[in-house]
Design a protein around this motif. Structure first.
Motif, short mmCIF file in Angstrom:
data_model
loop_
_atom_site.label_atom_id
_atom_site.label_comp_id
_atom_site.label_asym_id
_atom_site.label_seq_id
_atom_site.Cartn_x
_atom_site.Cartn_y
_atom_site.Cartn_z
N VAL A 80 2.91 3.99 1.04
CA VAL A 80 3.54 2.92 1.82
C VAL A 80 2.73 2.71 3.09
O VAL A 80 2.48 3.66 3.83
N TRP A 81 2.31 1.47 3.34
CA TRP A 81 1.48 1.18 4.50
C TRP A 81 2.14 0.08 5.33
O TRP A 81 2.51 -0.96 4.80
N GLN A 82 2.28 0.31 6.63
CA GLN A 82 2.84 -0.71 7.51
C GLN A 82 1.83 -1.83 7.72
O GLN A 82 0.69 -1.58 8.12
N VAL A 83 2.22 -3.07 7.43
CA VAL A 83 1.32 -4.22 7.58
C VAL A 83 1.82 -5.21 8.62
O VAL A 83 1.15 -6.21 8.90
N ALA A 84 3.00 -4.97 9.19
CA ALA A 84 3.55 -5.76 10.29
C ALA A 84 4.67 -4.93 10.91
O ALA A 84 4.98 -3.84 10.43
N VAL A 85 5.28 -5.44 11.98
CA VAL A 85 6.30 -4.67 12.68
C VAL A 85 7.42 -4.24 11.74
O VAL A 85 7.82 -3.08 11.71
N ASP A 86 7.94 -5.16 10.94
CA ASP A 86 9.05 -4.86 10.03
C ASP A 86 8.66 -5.09 8.58
O ASP A 86 9.50 -5.47 7.76
N GLN A 87 7.41 -4.85 8.24
CA GLN A 87 6.95 -5.13 6.88
C GLN A 87 6.05 -4.00 6.38
O GLN A 87 5.17 -3.54 7.10
N GLU A 88 6.29 -3.55 5.16
CA GLU A 88 5.48 -2.51 4.54
C GLU A 88 4.95 -2.98 3.20
O GLU A 88 5.51 -3.89 2.58
N LYS A 89 3.87 -2.34 2.75
CA LYS A 89 3.24 -2.72 1.48
C LYS A 89 2.92 -1.45 0.70
O LYS A 89 2.45 -0.47 1.26
N TYR A 90 3.20 -1.48 -0.60
CA TYR A 90 2.88 -0.36 -1.47
C TYR A 90 1.49 -0.58 -2.08
O TYR A 90 1.23 -1.62 -2.68
N LEU A 91 0.62 0.41 -1.92
CA LEU A 91 -0.75 0.30 -2.42
C LEU A 91 -1.12 1.55 -3.21
O LEU A 91 -0.68 2.65 -2.88
N PRO A 92 -1.96 1.41 -4.25
CA PRO A 92 -2.38 2.57 -5.03
C PRO A 92 -3.38 3.43 -4.28
O PRO A 92 -4.24 2.91 -3.56
N LEU A 93 -3.28 4.74 -4.44
CA LEU A 93 -4.24 5.65 -3.80
C LEU A 93 -5.62 5.57 -4.46
O LEU A 93 -6.62 5.88 -3.82
N ASP A 94 -5.68 5.18 -5.72
CA ASP A 94 -6.94 5.11 -6.45
C ASP A 94 -6.92 3.86 -7.34
O ASP A 94 -6.02 3.71 -8.17
N CYS A 95 -7.89 2.98 -7.15
CA CYS A 95 -7.87 1.71 -7.87
C CYS A 95 -9.29 1.28 -8.23
O CYS A 95 -10.22 1.42 -7.43
N PHE A 96 -9.44 0.76 -9.47
CA PHE A 96 -10.72 0.26 -9.96
C PHE A 96 -10.60 -1.24 -10.25
O PHE A 96 -9.57 -1.70 -10.75
#
Length: 331
Positions: A52-68
């Motif tokens: 989970v990565w914060q991308v704004a004050v009240d917004q988060e984004k789920y991103l893969p740890l490993d991606c091709f």
């Protein structure tokens, strides 16, 4: 990490036949491409863990740890495999690219990294740098190390309707900070350095942080970075972030806690780093440094008394009767 991920997504958006594979692999991309599979390492494709990565004050984004990203093409110079991997324990991002033509691969990497800088989610935002404490298991082993992180600041800027300061203080703030960025192209065209240092000092509760929040409201298209407490010891990382996201203003609060006079300083290494970084700001770099302190007498003289580092020291004392009345009427 998130800026590079977004840059890769932008790069492959218009390419036909791109296949995205989210799978955690132990081996590096070079080993996966060239080495034979072994019985000790599993190469089967499995769903990558997410972060989970914060991308704004009240917004988060789920991103893969490993991606091709598999990018096919009939032209060898346009055929790529791009891989981005995030080491959550060490907080390190690895970007790899495989290509049949070496020069073409370097061009793609340069394009991705440049896009990530220009279109960073942190650019022109209000940021706060802080420590996240470490976590240990029942045996005392570290599960998650302490880390220095960039957060979006939830503190609202002070608007023109809210500000209660003397006319002289407002003029000083405008001349040293706001005008610097409004007129930076004119300054640079005439060979005037586009950098400033401002020190706000005075007893607690007289409007120093309040003035910094007001400056945030006044500065459009400028990255505002707040740093307080023990985070101030990461001087190199603080200035690196400011250079990456410039034009930028660094607000270093309560600097006497870390950058006290060298005779009593327990953080002499951090003090030396600050002096080096302030001296190392090139004339064309669009970075302004605003420092605040409640005890200017404790502050290292090499910071406050040298014009090349601090352009002006501004005393913010207790409000006079007229200003007190304005405070009462406002609140």
């Amino acid at each position: 990490f998130v800026d590079l991920f977004n840059a890769i997504e932008h790069f492959v958006a218009d390419r036909p036949g791109v296949q995205k594979v989210e799978s955690q692999q132990q081996e590096g991309l070079n080993q996966l491409v060239h080495d034979k599979a072994t019985q000790w390492v599993d190469r089967s494709i499995g769903k990558s863990s997410m972060i989970v990565w914060q991308v704004a004050v009240d917004q988060e984004k789920y991103l893969p740890l490993d991606c091709f990203w598999l990018c096919p093409s009939e032209t060898p110079a346009q055929c790529f495999v791009i891989r981005q991997q995030f080491d959550e324990f060490r907080q390190i991002t690895k970007l790899e690219l495989a290509c049949a033509v070496q020069g073409a691969g370097e061009t793609v990497l340069d394009a991705i990294t440049e896009h990530s800088k220009i279109h960073s989610i942190y650019r022109n935002q209000n940021l706060h740098l802080s420590y996240e404490t470490s976590k240990k298991d029942d045996y005392g082993d570290i599960e998650k190390p302490e880390r220095f992180q960039v957060m979006f600041s939830a503190v609202e800027p002070v608007t023109d309707a809210d500000i209660v300061l003397t006319g002289e203080h407002l003029r000083v703030l405008k001349r040293n900070v706001v005008d610097l960025f409004d007129r930076r192209e004119i300054l640079k065209a005439n060979g005037v350095p586009a950098r400033r240092g401002l020190l706000l000092h005075g007893p607690p509760g007289t409007g120093k942080t309040y003035a910094c929040r007001y400056l945030c409201h006044q500065l459009d298209n400028v990255t505002k970075i707040f740093v307080t407490g023990s985070s101030l010891t990461n001087v190199g990382q603080i200035f690196s972030l400011a250079r990456l996201l410039q034009p930028a203003v660094l607000f270093l609060e309560d600097v006497d806690l870390i950058f006290a006079s060298r005779e009593i300083n327990l953080y002499s290494t951090a003090l030396g780093d600050l002096l080096d970084q302030m001296d190392g700001l090139r004339s064309q770099e669009e970075i302004c440094v605003v420092l605040t302190t409640n005890a200017i007498d404790r502050l290292e003289a090499a910071i406050k008394d040298r014009p090349g580092r601090i352009s002006q020291c501004v005393y913010m004392g207790p409000p006079n009767p007229k200003l007190r009345r304005r405070y009462i009427e406002h609140y």
